[in-house]
Scaffold this motif. Sequence first.
Motif, PDB file in Angstrom:
ATOM      1  N   ALA A  43      35.086  54.724  27.612  1.00 40.04           N
ATOM      2  CA  ALA A  43      35.884  55.855  28.087  1.00 40.04           C
ATOM      3  C   ALA A  43      35.102  57.159  27.979  1.00 40.04           C
ATOM      4  CB  ALA A  43      37.167  55.960  27.276  1.00 40.04           C
ATOM      5  N   PHE A  44      34.407  57.344  26.866  1.00 38.83           N
ATOM      6  CA  PHE A  44      33.612  58.551  26.690  1.00 38.83           C
ATOM      7  C   PHE A  44      32.508  58.627  27.742  1.00 38.83           C
ATOM      8  CE2 PHE A  44      29.746  60.475  24.978  1.00 38.83           C
ATOM      9  CZ  PHE A  44      30.199  61.776  24.806  1.00 38.83           C
ATOM     10  N   THR A  45      31.808  57.510  27.948  1.00 39.42           N
ATOM     11  CA  THR A  45      30.723  57.488  28.931  1.00 39.42           C
ATOM     12  C   THR A  45      31.259  57.740  30.336  1.00 39.42           C
ATOM     13  OG1 THR A  45      29.519  55.942  27.538  1.00 39.42           O
ATOM     14  CG2 THR A  45      28.819  56.110  29.825  1.00 39.42           C
ATOM     15  N   CYS A  46      32.369  57.098  30.673  1.00 46.00           N
ATOM     16  CA  CYS A  46      32.965  57.288  31.997  1.00 46.00           C
ATOM     17  C   CYS A  46      33.396  58.735  32.199  1.00 46.00           C
ATOM     18  CB  CYS A  46      34.150  56.358  32.185  1.00 46.00           C
ATOM     19  SG  CYS A  46      33.697  54.633  32.371  1.00 46.00           S
ATOM     20  N   ASP A  47      33.997  59.323  31.183  1.00 40.34           N
ATOM     21  CA  ASP A  47      34.437  60.716  31.290  1.00 40.34           C
ATOM     22  C   ASP A  47      33.239  61.651  31.449  1.00 40.34           C
ATOM     23  OD1 ASP A  47      36.526  62.563  31.424  1.00 40.34           O
ATOM     24  OD2 ASP A  47      36.238  63.124  29.325  1.00 40.34           O
ATOM     25  N   GLU A  67      39.485  42.576  30.505  1.00 36.10           N
ATOM     26  CA  GLU A  67      40.896  42.871  30.780  1.00 36.10           C
ATOM     27  C   GLU A  67      41.314  44.187  30.151  1.00 36.10           C
ATOM     28  OE1 GLU A  67      45.250  41.021  29.639  1.00 36.10           O
ATOM     29  OE2 GLU A  67      43.519  39.708  29.644  1.00 36.10           O
ATOM     30  N   GLN A  68      40.948  44.386  28.876  1.00 44.69           N
ATOM     31  CA  GLN A  68      41.296  45.633  28.194  1.00 44.69           C
ATOM     32  C   GLN A  68      40.621  46.832  28.850  1.00 44.69           C
ATOM     33  OE1 GLN A  68      43.543  46.072  25.789  1.00 44.69           O
ATOM     34  NE2 GLN A  68      44.009  43.919  26.065  1.00 44.69           N
ATOM     35  N   LEU A  69      39.392  46.648  29.265  1.00 43.06           N
ATOM     36  CA  LEU A  69      38.660  47.729  29.911  1.00 43.06           C
ATOM     37  C   LEU A  69      39.297  48.105  31.242  1.00 43.06           C
ATOM     38  CD1 LEU A  69      36.242  49.562  29.665  1.00 43.06           C
ATOM     39  CD2 LEU A  69      34.849  47.766  30.671  1.00 43.06           C
ATOM     40  N   LEU A  70      39.699  47.115  32.027  1.00 43.95           N
ATOM     41  CA  LEU A  70      40.348  47.398  33.309  1.00 43.95           C
ATOM     42  C   LEU A  70      41.668  48.128  33.107  1.00 43.95           C
ATOM     43  CD1 LEU A  70      40.459  47.136  36.374  1.00 43.95           C
ATOM     44  CD2 LEU A  70      41.566  44.928  36.054  1.00 43.95           C
ATOM     45  N   LEU A  71      42.468  47.662  32.161  1.00 40.86           N
ATOM     46  CA  LEU A  71      43.747  48.336  31.895  1.00 40.86           C
ATOM     47  C   LEU A  71      43.532  49.777  31.465  1.00 40.86           C
ATOM     48  CD1 LEU A  71      45.717  45.508  30.058  1.00 40.86           C
ATOM     49  CD2 LEU A  71      46.149  46.433  32.336  1.00 40.86           C
ATOM     50  N   PHE A  72      42.510  50.012  30.652  1.00 40.59           N
ATOM     51  CA  PHE A  72      42.230  51.372  30.204  1.00 40.59           C
ATOM     52  C   PHE A  72      41.758  52.245  31.355  1.00 40.59           C
ATOM     53  CE2 PHE A  72      39.345  54.616  28.755  1.00 40.59           C
ATOM     54  CZ  PHE A  72      40.165  55.318  27.902  1.00 40.59           C
ATOM     55  N   LEU A  73      40.841  51.721  32.159  1.00 40.22           N
ATOM     56  CA  LEU A  73      40.292  52.516  33.255  1.00 40.22           C
ATOM     57  C   LEU A  73      41.351  52.868  34.287  1.00 40.22           C
ATOM     58  CD1 LEU A  73      36.840  50.809  33.785  1.00 40.22           C
ATOM     59  CD2 LEU A  73      37.292  53.055  32.794  1.00 40.22           C
ATOM     60  N   LEU A  74      42.336  52.007  34.466  1.00 42.62           N
ATOM     61  CA  LEU A  74      43.406  52.302  35.415  1.00 42.62           C
ATOM     62  C   LEU A  74      44.277  53.465  34.947  1.00 42.62           C
ATOM     63  CD1 LEU A  74      44.454  48.708  36.486  1.00 42.62           C
ATOM     64  CD2 LEU A  74      43.248  50.420  37.861  1.00 42.62           C
ATOM     65  N   LYS A  75      44.231  53.769  33.645  1.00 43.39           N
ATOM     66  CA  LYS A  75      45.034  54.864  33.102  1.00 43.39           C
ATOM     67  C   LYS A  75      44.258  56.180  33.015  1.00 43.39           C
ATOM     68  CE  LYS A  75      47.846  51.751  30.377  1.00 43.39           C
ATOM     69  NZ  LYS A  75      48.241  51.299  29.049  1.00 43.39           N
ATOM     70  N   THR A  76      42.981  56.161  33.397  1.00 41.21           N
ATOM     71  CA  THR A  76      42.165  57.369  33.318  1.00 41.21           C
ATOM     72  C   THR A  76      42.115  58.071  34.666  1.00 41.21           C
ATOM     73  OG1 THR A  76      40.140  56.175  33.835  1.00 41.21           O
ATOM     74  CG2 THR A  76      40.727  56.378  31.501  1.00 41.21           C
ATOM     75  N   ARG A  77      41.251  59.095  34.753  1.00 43.53           N
ATOM     76  CA  ARG A  77      41.121  59.867  35.983  1.00 43.53           C
ATOM     77  C   ARG A  77      40.305  59.154  37.051  1.00 43.53           C
ATOM     78  NH1 ARG A  77      38.435  65.244  34.663  1.00 43.53           N
ATOM     79  NH2 ARG A  77      37.024  63.837  33.624  1.00 43.53           N
ATOM     80  N   ILE A  78      39.741  58.007  36.740  1.00 40.97           N
ATOM     81  CA  ILE A  78      38.889  57.304  37.698  1.00 40.97           C
ATOM     82  C   ILE A  78      39.748  56.744  38.825  1.00 40.97           C
ATOM     83  CG2 ILE A  78      37.334  55.342  38.011  1.00 40.97           C
ATOM     84  CD1 ILE A  78      36.461  55.776  35.126  1.00 40.97           C
ATOM     85  N   PRO A  80      41.137  54.268  41.300  1.00 40.54           N
ATOM     86  CA  PRO A  80      41.156  52.801  41.299  1.00 40.54           C
ATOM     87  C   PRO A  80      40.301  52.192  42.402  1.00 40.54           C
ATOM     88  CG  PRO A  80      43.365  53.645  41.005  1.00 40.54           C
ATOM     89  CD  PRO A  80      42.487  54.826  41.305  1.00 40.54           C
ATOM     90  N   LEU A  81      40.063  52.921  43.474  1.00 40.99           N
ATOM     91  CA  LEU A  81      39.213  52.403  44.546  1.00 40.99           C
ATOM     92  C   LEU A  81      37.743  52.354  44.128  1.00 40.99           C
ATOM     93  CD1 LEU A  81      40.809  54.231  47.598  1.00 40.99           C
ATOM     94  CD2 LEU A  81      41.136  51.857  46.892  1.00 40.99           C
ATOM     95  N   HIS A  82      37.399  53.053  43.049  1.00 43.65           N
ATOM     96  CA  HIS A  82      36.031  53.069  42.555  1.00 43.65           C
ATOM     97  C   HIS A  82      35.802  52.039  41.455  1.00 43.65           C
ATOM     98  CE1 HIS A  82      35.536  57.492  43.967  1.00 43.65           C
ATOM     99  NE2 HIS A  82      35.555  56.644  44.968  1.00 43.65           N
ATOM    100  N   ILE A  83      36.787  51.189  41.195  1.00 39.69           N
ATOM    101  CA  ILE A  83      36.649  50.148  40.180  1.00 39.69           C
ATOM    102  C   ILE A  83      36.518  48.809  40.891  1.00 39.69           C
ATOM    103  CG2 ILE A  83      37.725  48.990  38.217  1.00 39.69           C
ATOM    104  CD1 ILE A  83      39.282  51.574  37.695  1.00 39.69           C
ATOM    105  N   LYS A  84      35.439  48.105  40.593  1.00 41.49           N
ATOM    106  CA  LYS A  84      35.225  46.776  41.170  1.00 41.49           C
ATOM    107  C   LYS A  84      35.218  45.756  40.045  1.00 41.49           C
ATOM    108  CE  LYS A  84      32.559  48.450  45.045  1.00 41.49           C
ATOM    109  NZ  LYS A  84      31.287  48.409  45.766  1.00 41.49           N
ATOM    110  N   VAL A  85      35.849  44.607  40.298  1.00 38.28           N
ATOM    111  CA  VAL A  85      35.927  43.546  39.296  1.00 38.28           C
ATOM    112  C   VAL A  85      35.282  42.300  39.871  1.00 38.28           C
ATOM    113  CG1 VAL A  85      37.467  42.110  37.925  1.00 38.28           C
ATOM    114  CG2 VAL A  85      38.039  44.506  38.330  1.00 38.28           C
ATOM    115  N   SER A  86      34.378  41.726  39.108  1.00 40.04           N
ATOM    116  CA  SER A  86      33.737  40.487  39.496  1.00 40.04           C
ATOM    117  C   SER A  86      34.111  39.420  38.470  1.00 40.04           C
ATOM    118  CB  SER A  86      32.222  40.680  39.534  1.00 40.04           C
ATOM    119  OG  SER A  86      31.590  39.462  39.821  1.00 40.04           O
ATOM    120  N   THR A  87      34.741  38.346  38.934  1.00 41.16           N
ATOM    121  CA  THR A  87      35.185  37.303  38.025  1.00 41.16           C
ATOM    122  C   THR A  87      35.152  35.951  38.719  1.00 41.16           C
ATOM    123  OG1 THR A  87      36.999  36.552  36.612  1.00 41.16           O
ATOM    124  CG2 THR A  87      37.608  37.730  38.612  1.00 41.16           C
TER     125      THR A  87
END
Length: 100
Positions: A43-47, A67-78, A80-87
């Motif tokens: 979160a600090f690095t992303c901010d 999973e925890q990282l995705l849930l957290f990032l969805l609650k930040t200023r980032i 959601p279109l800039h988040i990509k998930v590879s699984t």
Amino acid sequence: MVDIAACLSSLPFESFLTDDEKKLLYLRARAAGLTFCGCAHTAFTCDLVHSLRGLHVEILGMGHLGEQLLLFLLKTRINPLHIKVSTRRPELAVLLLKFS
């Protein structure tokens, strides 16, 4: 609030552990702490990067940390279109996005 199961020796999690397993009980708290610290550092690095310029994030894997990282990032200023998930199992990411 009173713990009604405190005096019952058969209900606590620790009652089913062997003596060797009880020696490793501290690892549960350590694992939770490391997960929290990992998300906090991310979160600090992303901010920091987001304040400098637009940030795109890619998460590799949807395990416990992903999973925890995705849930957290969805609650930040980032965005959601800039988040990509590879699984390996894309249905997990789709379910997670529906419930978040």
